[in-house]
Scaffold this motif. Structure first.
Motif, PDB file in Angstrom:
ATOM      1  N   ASP A  19      -8.494  17.384   3.154  1.00 18.86           N
ATOM      2  CA  ASP A  19      -7.778  15.664   3.528  1.00 18.86           C
ATOM      3  C   ASP A  19      -7.044  15.551   2.182  1.00 18.86           C
ATOM      4  N   PRO A  20      -5.307  15.777   2.938  1.00 19.69           N
ATOM      5  CA  PRO A  20      -4.526  15.592   1.575  1.00 19.69           C
ATOM      6  C   PRO A  20      -4.400  14.255   0.763  1.00 19.69           C
ATOM      7  N   GLU A  21      -5.704  12.885   1.757  1.00 23.39           N
ATOM      8  CA  GLU A  21      -5.772  11.925   0.981  1.00 23.39           C
ATOM      9  C   GLU A  21      -6.392  12.232  -0.203  1.00 23.39           C
ATOM     10  N   ASP A  22      -7.620  13.253  -0.076  1.00 25.36           N
ATOM     11  CA  ASP A  22      -8.404  13.832  -1.722  1.00 25.36           C
ATOM     12  C   ASP A  22      -7.158  14.030  -2.838  1.00 25.36           C
ATOM     13  N   LEU A  23      -5.973  14.535  -2.140  1.00 19.60           N
ATOM     14  CA  LEU A  23      -5.046  14.700  -3.318  1.00 19.60           C
ATOM     15  C   LEU A  23      -4.412  14.015  -4.318  1.00 19.60           C
ATOM     16  N   ILE A  24      -4.141  12.958  -3.359  1.00 21.88           N
ATOM     17  CA  ILE A  24      -3.838  11.898  -4.311  1.00 21.88           C
ATOM     18  C   ILE A  24      -3.960  11.021  -5.229  1.00 21.88           C
ATOM     19  N   PRO A  25      -3.456  11.252  -6.636  1.00 22.75           N
ATOM     20  CA  PRO A  25      -4.535  10.730  -7.481  1.00 22.75           C
ATOM     21  C   PRO A  25      -4.990   9.063  -7.687  1.00 22.75           C
ATOM     22  N   LYS A  26      -5.938   9.119  -7.380  1.00 23.45           N
ATOM     23  CA  LYS A  26      -6.596   7.685  -7.501  1.00 23.45           C
ATOM     24  C   LYS A  26      -6.128   6.572  -8.758  1.00 23.45           C
ATOM     25  N   LEU A  27      -5.200   5.964  -9.358  1.00 25.21           N
ATOM     26  CA  LEU A  27      -4.038   5.729  -9.923  1.00 25.21           C
ATOM     27  C   LEU A  27      -4.756   3.770  -9.882  1.00 25.21           C
ATOM     28  N   PRO A  28      -4.548   2.941 -11.453  1.00 28.11           N
ATOM     29  CA  PRO A  28      -5.232   1.783 -11.349  1.00 28.11           C
ATOM     30  C   PRO A  28      -4.339   1.223 -10.840  1.00 28.11           C
ATOM     31  N   LYS A  29      -4.523   0.052  -9.700  1.00 27.74           N
ATOM     32  CA  LYS A  29      -3.789  -0.903  -9.373  1.00 27.74           C
ATOM     33  C   LYS A  29      -2.893  -1.488 -10.605  1.00 27.74           C
ATOM     34  N   PRO A  30      -1.544  -1.819  -9.901  1.00 26.78           N
ATOM     35  CA  PRO A  30      -0.777  -2.237 -11.071  1.00 26.78           C
ATOM     36  C   PRO A  30      -1.281  -4.181 -11.567  1.00 26.78           C
ATOM     37  N   ARG A  31      -1.969  -4.608 -10.489  1.00 28.94           N
ATOM     38  CA  ARG A  31      -1.962  -5.499 -10.428  1.00 28.94           C
ATOM     39  C   ARG A  31      -3.188  -5.479 -11.905  1.00 28.94           C
ATOM     40  N   GLN A  52       1.126  -0.980  -0.243  1.00 28.31           N
ATOM     41  CA  GLN A  52       0.105  -0.045  -0.309  1.00 28.31           C
ATOM     42  C   GLN A  52       0.719   1.297   0.381  1.00 28.31           C
ATOM     43  N   SER A  53       1.855   1.203   1.339  1.00 26.88           N
ATOM     44  CA  SER A  53       2.468   2.373   0.611  1.00 26.88           C
ATOM     45  C   SER A  53       3.474   2.259  -0.496  1.00 26.88           C
ATOM     46  N   GLU A  54       3.830   1.546  -1.081  1.00 25.41           N
ATOM     47  CA  GLU A  54       4.355   1.318  -2.660  1.00 25.41           C
ATOM     48  C   GLU A  54       3.080   2.570  -3.458  1.00 25.41           C
ATOM     49  N   GLU A  55       2.098   1.671  -3.205  1.00 22.87           N
ATOM     50  CA  GLU A  55       1.503   2.128  -4.205  1.00 22.87           C
ATOM     51  C   GLU A  55       0.888   4.384  -3.993  1.00 22.87           C
ATOM     52  N   LYS A  56       1.592   4.151  -2.781  1.00 25.78           N
ATOM     53  CA  LYS A  56       0.455   5.205  -2.430  1.00 25.78           C
ATOM     54  C   LYS A  56       2.450   6.140  -2.935  1.00 25.78           C
TER      55      LYS A  56
END
Lengths: 557, 540
Positions: free
Chosen positions: B264-276, A497-501
């Protein structure tokens, strides 16, 4: 100088231009910029002409003095131009609430000026006026019982009152002579005070009338009668002794309409639409709590020893319904004597009291302030004379999530919730007496504060230690147990998770990344500071405990 | 009388003059006699007891006084005592002076009929005074001119009244809406208490740090202190300073409304697709192609995906099978291989290789035999045109020895060749020459063995060239720009700004609408040709 005075009186402040360089004709030197509109606004002020007249007056007066024309001097002095600031007050504060909102600085300034010596620095009249207004305001706060918080700081005493729903905070210096600094421009302060006294006067008038009190204040009839024979003077109204009596803060004020004491009518309930019963309940509860807080010292009789600061204590005690008196030689307005058997609390600030009277508590002044802030009468044992006082906490701090909360505050909060931490304490003491290994509640509290991650780490460390001890036990036998490689799924997941972040943060836009980093930096700093405080506290506590143990051992030996 | 006092009376002369006698207080003598000897004070080392005894025993004690001049005791005579008594009572010193002598009435209060003097009355007592008249007329004139104003009437309106009795919402000035109220002062925290919790007190090093900090940088403008009791708290020395600073802030500080960022700082992080979710992509190393002995400079994959060709600094070109990493063929070409390109047409089996000044067209003879035989036939079907045309390059068929190794054609340039690239159809290819003139880019047609230089003018050092996979476009990357030419209309259609310092490489998407340019300053510019000539995204 005239512009400066005008700006102060009219409340004009500079503006930060959008394009500093453009406005400043290409230079980036720091300059203050006023809006042209504001300056034009100043020019329309009728008081500008009054200022000019005053200037002319001063010139004429100087000339007359120079020529020795005393008749002219007298005549000029008789016709000294005056000006009023009423319209400016009205203009700056179109509604009364606006004025209340801006009262903080006015009060602090008036209280400061009222402590100035009556010589030099500024006009005696100003100082007297400030003192009068300040005393009037204090009397209003007592009459309306609107004081909420008090804080003894090293700078002075902070008070917070709630007047018509507006919190008003002011600070008064401790009653010592001022060491007047030389690098302070008293003219600026005097100009501010000029405006503030006008404002405070009008506010006082309105506040007194809102409570049906007479303005200028008069001491309530019967109290007045009580006091008169002692004074033996009549026509005290205009003299300073009346002000002194007022400033003794011991008598209640005269009302325009005499109220009957049995006037407590249950408030009618007007249910507001769209308000659930729950909200209503909570509001009602709040109201009740407030009422209880207002009558905190109701029925208690205090006596102030001569070494305690009389004015703040008398003010605070009277604000919460207590009765207070002091030594007759200390100040005018003492209502009862030390020997009065009905006294319940005597405030002392000396290491020990020689002759103690049975039936009253001897307490240090901090008890009064702490009780007010805690909204309940605290247990008196911590505040006996000569006892090491518990820390005095600021009532203005409301801890948010993640802030450091001192353990005393936690205890206080628990007490406010109605839990009784006394048992715990006594247990603790017993434990200490039995000299068992300490398992302090403080430690527990601090552990709670620590981060989750730290806890986890601790658990892990413990596990590792256990494993080590096991392997140590197994050493004599040559066969070592194969190390079980525990795939810590949680940890792996966390890592991922931290890596993804981290990746996601890398993809942020520049501006957002900057903002994000700033926020996170602030958060981290906050956490760091909280941790630092907690660590400091822990170290201090252990040091104190060591000390105690040592002394105990020494005593036993 | 006393012998000592008698002695002192005999030769008493004040030898010291009129000086304050306390100057001699600490000395045993007062002044000097004519011989220069000290005149000693009488010894008076009497303690309390002696004094008391003397007081009790000496009947003349009450009339004995000390002479300050000599330090000797003097007994007052009866006359002197009398004088003292008189003075104490407030009477005159002289006994014979009578203060109550009968008064003599020199100037009687009764009006006499005759004047005392014979002087006639002055004229000025009959006529009005000119000086007074002057004064009065001055005053009158001043009043007329308005210089002197009558006393102002005392205004007895009360100083304070209900100012807000009529709150009129209409009378609020428009500027009041723009008014920015001054922020309130910060409320004090625990550390400002006179008796703070111990953790808020500064330790020694924190204190030192605080002292060394600039006053403007300090987080707290005071040092937290602890006092045992309220009695011990002193006045705060900077109280007036602080009020004054607040005043200055109020009237000198520009005010501005600032929106506080409340996110909220978490909102600033873009939602990326998971590498999986993006798999499949290579996650581990599968094959290594070993064989080259020096740097591998370039490689290219056959359109079928089965073969791989790589060129290296060791002067060889190697052909590999992709899925097994087996080296199928090694072809020494006698020079550093700068670029290789497999013909993108799946029906032609041909590889272009840049070696120094020439481009070799090699038939690797891999894969389907029919295919590579067909390629050979295609190349051999060339018939030389009747008239020799002037060409920028020299085409030469391979020698038989070279032919056995697979080389089919050689295109000799007059400068070193940097890059070669094929057109999608597989007939044309372009080469880039390390030159600075207009002949940097050459386009060749392999079937007709025909070359031409498309540009008349040089536009800077050409780094890379590429053909559009589908449409007749030609991309030329110079140091900072990518130019897109239309081959049919023979004109410049677009100029892409890479925003890089020096373009190193370029690739085009098989669909032909996206281009990526790499650069030596480690940037990747991604162009979408449909959108703009600026990079759609610049990756670092």
């Amino acid at each position: 100088a005239v512009t400066r005075r005008l700006c102060i009186l009219k409340g004009i402040y500079p503006h930060e231009p959008k394009h500093k360089k453009k406005v400043n004709k290409g230079s980036t030197a720091p300059r203050t910029f006023y809006l042209l509109k504001d300056i034009k606004f100043l020019l329309h002020e009728p008081i500008v002409n009054k200022f000019r007249e005053y200037k002319v007056f001063v010139r004429k007066l100087r000339k007359a003095y120079g020529k020795g024309e005393w008749g002219t001097v007298d005549r000029l002095k008789d016709n000294k131009p005056t000006y009023k600031l009423d319209h400016i007050v009205k203009e700056r504060y179109p509604t009364f609430i606006d004025a209340l909102r801006d009262l903080d600085d006015a009060l602090s300034m008036c209280f400061l000026f009222s402590t100035f010596p009556r010589t030099g620095k500024c006009h005696v009249q100003t100082i007297q006026l400030c003192r009068r207004l300040a005393v009037e305001f204090l009397n209003y706060v007592i009459a309306s019982r609107s004081l909420r918080k008090v804080f003894l700081s090293i700078k002075g005493i902070y008070y917070q009152a709630e007047v018509m729903g507006q919190p008003i905070t002011w600070i008064t210096p401790y009653a010592f002579a001022h060491d007047h600094p030389t690098d302070v421009d008293y003219r600026v302060m005097a100009t501010f005070t000029e405006f503030y006294t006008t404002l405070l006067g009008f506010v006082n008038f309105r506040l007194y009338h809102s409570l049906n009190l007479l303005y200028p204040p008069k001491i309530d009839g019967q109290a007045d009668v009580e006091m008169k024979p002692a004074e033996g003077k009549e026509y005290a109204m205009d003299s300073e002794s009346y002000l002194e009596k007022l400033s003794a803060l011991s008598a209640s004020l005269a009302r325009v309409v005499a109220t009957t004491p049995e006037d407590e009518v249950e408030m009618d309930e007007f249910p507001v639409e769209g308000e659930t019963a729950e909200q209503m309940d909570s509001r009602k509860k709040e109201q009740e709590a407030l009422e209880k807080h207002k009558n905190l010292f109701e029925g208690l009789r205090f006596f102030l020893n001569r070494e305690v600061p009389r004015e703040p204590l008398a003010f605070v005690i009277r604000c919460f319904g207590g009765q207070v008196s002091w030594d007759k030689s200390l100040c005018i307005g003492a209502t009862y004597d030390v020997s009065d058997p009905s006294i319940t609390h005597q405030i002392v600030d000396r290491p020990r009291v020689q002759q103690q009277v049975v039936g009253r508590y001897y307490l240090q002044p901090q008890w009064v302030f702490d009780s007010v802030n805690a909204k309940l009468c605290l247990p008196v044992a911590d505040y006996f004379p000569g006892v090491l006082l518990p820390p005095h906490l600021s009532p203005f701090v409301t801890e948010q999530e993640g802030d450091y909360i001192p353990p005393e505050k936690l205890k206080l909060l628990a007490m406010q919730r109605g839990e009784n931490p006394g048992d715990e304490e006594s247990e603790e003491e017993e434990e200490e007496e039995e000299e068992e290994e300490e398992e302090d509640d403080n430690n527990k509290e601090e552990e709670e504060e620590e981060d989750e991650s730290e806890k986890e780490e601790e658990v892990k460390l413990k596990k590792i230690e256990e494993q080590k001890t096991q392997s140590n036990k197994a050493l004599p036998v040559k066969v070592t147990a194969g190390k079980l490689r525990l795939e810590d799924k949680q940890r792996l997941e966390q890592e991922q998770q931290s890596e993804e972040k981290r990746l996601a943060i890398m993809m942020m836009k520049k501006r957002e990344k900057y903002l994000y980093k700033k926020i996170m930096f602030g958060k981290k700093r906050k956490v760091r500071e909280a941790n630092k405080l907690a660590a400091k506290r822990k170290a201090h506590d252990t040091a104190v405990k060591e000390e105690k143990k040592k002394s105990k051992k020494a005593r036993r030996a | 009388p006393h012998p000592t006092s008698l002695h002192s009376l005999q030769d008493i002369r004040n030898t010291v003059g009129n000086i304050p006698m306390e100057w001699y207080q600490d000395f045993p003598h007062i002044g000097y006699n004519l011989d220069g000897k000290k005149i000693y004070k009488p010894i008076r080392s009497k303690d309390e007891l002696d004094m008391f005894l003397e007081k009790m025993e000496n009947p003349d004690y009450w009339r004995t006084v000390q002479d300050k001049m000599t330090g000797a005791d003097i007994k007052l005579t009866d006359e002197q005592v009398e004088l003292v008594h008189r003075l104490q009572k407030g009477q005159f010193g002289d006994v014979h002076f009578n203060p109550y002598e009968p008064a003599v009435d020199f100037f009687t209060h009764e009006v006499m009929i005759h004047p005392v003097t014979n002087r006639p009355a002055d004229k000025r007592s009959f006529i009005p005074s000119l000086i007074e008249k002057e004064k009065v007329s001055k005053l009158v004139h001043a009043i007329k001119m308005g210089w002197i104003k009558p006393r102002k009437p005392k205004d007895d309106t009360p100083t304070y009244y209900d100012l807000w009795a009529h709150e009129d919402p209409n009378s609020i000035l428009g500027r009041h809406k723009m008014h920015v109220p001054a922020p309130k002062m910060k409320l004090p925290g625990h550390e400002e208490s006179y008796n703070p919790p111990p953790e808020y007190l500064l330790s020694e090093e924190e204190r030192l740090a605080w002292e060394q900090q600039d006053a403007a940088e300090r987080k707290l403008n005071f040092v937290p202190q602890q006092f045992r009791c309220l009695r011990a708290v002193p006045a705060y020395a900077r109280f007036i300073h602080e009020r004054f600073e607040r005043c200055l802030d109020l009237y000198l500080c520009p005010r501005q409304r600032k929106m506080r960022v409340n996110v909220d700082p978490e909102d600033l992080i873009p939602k990326l697709p998971k590498p999986r979710d993006l798999q499949p992509f290579p996650t581990s190393q599968a094959l290594v192609y070993r064989g080259h002995t020096s740097l591998v400079r370039c490689l290219s994959i056959s359109p079928s995906g089965q073969w791989l060709v790589s060129g290296s600094d060791d002067g060889t070109v190697r052909f590999w099978e992709v899925c097994t990493a087996r080296c199928m063929k090694t072809l020494p070409v006698g020079g550093v291989v700068k670029s290789v390109a497999w013909n993108p047409n799946p029906t032609i089996c041909l590889v272009a290789v840049c070696v120094e000044q020439s481009v070799l067209l090699i038939n690797p003879c891999l894969g389907d035999k029919l295919l590579y035989a067909a390629t050979d036939q295609l190349l051999e079907a060339y018939a030389a045109p009747e008239e020799e045309r002037v060409q920028p390059v020299r085409w030469a068929p391979a020698s038989p020895e070279e032919h056995t190794r697979g080389i089919r054609l050689l295109v000799h340039h007059d400068k070193a060749v940097k890059q070669v690239t094929w057109h999608g159809k597989g007939d044309y290819f372009a080469s880039v020459v390390a030159d600075s003139g207009n002949r940097q880019v050459l386009i060749h047609q392999s079937s007709k063995r025909w070359s031409q230089s498309p540009f008349r003018k040089s536009r800077g050092l050409v780094q890379r060239v590429l053909f559009h996979p589908l449409r007749p476009y030609f991309f030329v990357a110079t140091q900072r720009y990518v130019r897109v030419y239309n081959l049919l209309k023979q004109e410049l259609t677009k100029k892409l700004m890479t925003n890089c310092k020096w373009v190193s490489s370029m690739a085009v998407h098989p669909a032909g609408d996206n281009i990526i340019c790499g650069s030596y300053d480690s940037k990747l510019a991604w162009f979408d040709l449909d959108l703009s000539t600026r990079p759609y995204q610049l990756l670092r």
